[in-house]
Write an enzyme that holds these catalytic residues in place. Structure first.
Site, PDB file in Angstrom:
ATOM      1  N   GLU A 151      -2.707 -12.758   6.642  1.00  0.00           N
ATOM      2  CA  GLU A 151      -2.304 -13.084   5.274  1.00  0.00           C
ATOM      3  C   GLU A 151      -0.797 -13.233   5.107  1.00  0.00           C
ATOM      4  OE1 GLU A 151      -4.064 -10.336   2.532  1.00  0.00           O
ATOM      5  OE2 GLU A 151      -6.087 -10.594   3.350  1.00  0.00           O
TER       6      GLU A 151
ATOM      7  N   HIS B   8      -2.138  -7.671   9.746  1.00  0.00           N
ATOM      8  CA  HIS B   8      -2.704  -8.007   8.438  1.00  0.00           C
ATOM      9  C   HIS B   8      -1.858  -9.050   7.730  1.00  0.00           C
ATOM     10  CE1 HIS B   8      -3.957  -7.673   4.237  1.00  0.00           C
ATOM     11  NE2 HIS B   8      -5.088  -7.177   4.691  1.00  0.00           N
TER      12      HIS B   8
ATOM     13  N   VAL C 265      -7.582   0.034  12.103  1.00  0.00           N
ATOM     14  CA  VAL C 265      -9.019  -0.048  12.349  1.00  0.00           C
ATOM     15  C   VAL C 265      -9.401  -1.455  12.818  1.00  0.00           C
ATOM     16  CG1 VAL C 265      -9.488   1.713  10.602  1.00  0.00           C
ATOM     17  CG2 VAL C 265      -9.629  -0.693   9.983  1.00  0.00           C
TER      18      VAL C 265
ATOM     19  N   GLU D 212       0.827  -1.202   0.000  1.00  0.00           N
ATOM     20  CA  GLU D 212       0.000   0.000   0.000  1.00  0.00           C
ATOM     21  C   GLU D 212       0.864   1.257   0.000  1.00  0.00           C
ATOM     22  OE1 GLU D 212      -3.366   0.349  -0.276  1.00  0.00           O
ATOM     23  OE2 GLU D 212      -3.337  -1.803  -0.658  1.00  0.00           O
TER      24      GLU D 212
END
Length: 262
Positions: free
Chosen positions: A176, A145, A205, A89
């Protein structure tokens, strides 16, 4: 000179956690840089499209946000991502930013949360400060994540720093990437006293991954895999954006980008 502050997040479609996390970060950033106009951008096209289709809420991507700032005559732009690591990202964000870097007189970019050695220590301190009162047989499993990107070892490094600082009952896994929840359960089994396990998202979040993958009702959720392994899981639905210490890291990174001394 017109100045702007662009806070860039992956984004979320869950409104409650959005305001408690990304919204809280943005407000703290705005308070730290009151001379700058605050703007928001999400890097996830999926999140932006869903928010528009479902709620008619339009959130800019990075390119759209920078184009708007350029058209509106802003000359000094500070960009601070809320990403955890320097992964896909962030790389995608940097490519989009590079297109517009020459459009402004001053262009400053802050780093993601885990960008240098001291950041790991700061994040450990920020998380430990927010943990519930622990008993001798309690442990903590943090869900990151994870990614196939080469930056993924940051998650294993986080666990190492927790243990180096004396928090041997805190473990880090990913959805992941590596370590997996199976790796976390194996290490919990090696922790002789572990019985109750607090499950916390190590994400900005507490969105889809926290609600479904961590605390969901399906058999593969972290909660149910912990139950199958004879632990007592206690999900804690708070994203890192709710932690004052995490917001402080991001504010400091933005100050560092401007060359300011706190």
């Amino acid at each position: 000179m017109k100045k702007a502050l662009l806070v860039v997040s992956f984004g979320t479609t869950y409104h409650t956690t959005l305001e408690k996390t990304i919204g809280a970060i943005e407000q703290e950033m705005a308070a730290a840089f009151p001379e700058r106009e605050l703007r928001r951008a999400f890097t996830s096209g999926f999140v932006r499209r869903k928010l528009w289709r479902r709620d008619r809420i339009r959130i800019d991507g990075v390119v759209e946000a920078l184009e708007a700032l350029h058209i509106e005559g802003y000359e000094d732009v500070l960009i601070q991502p809320t990403h955890m690591i320097n992964g896909e990202e962030t790389e995608r964000m940097m490519k989009e930013i590079d297109i517009y870097s020459g459009y402004f007189q001053r262009f400053s970019i802050g780093k993601p949360i885990l960008s240098d050695q001291q950041d790991y220590v700061r994040l450990v301190e920020a998380i430990v400060e927010e943990l519930p009162q622990m008993d001798y047989d309690d442990a903590v499993a943090l869900m990151g994540h994870g990614t196939e990107h080469h930056a993924n070892p940051a998650y294993a490094a986080m666990e190492y720093v927790f243990h180096a600082k004396g928090y041997h009952n805190i473990f880090v896994g990913t959805v992941e990437g590596f370590p997996t929840v199976s790796d976390v359960i194996q290490r919990l089994n090696e922790c002789l006293n572990a019985r109750r396990v607090y499950l916390l998202p190590m994400m900005i979040v507490a969105g889809d991954h926290a609600i479904n993958d961590m605390a969901g009702s399906h058999p593969k959720s972290w909660k149910n895999q912990m139950i199958d392994a004879h632990f007592l899981p206690v999900p804690v639905m708070r994203g890192l954006g709710e932690y004052p210490g995490v917001r402080a890291i991001l504010v400091q990174h933005a100050r560092d980008a401007l060359g300011e001394v706190d």
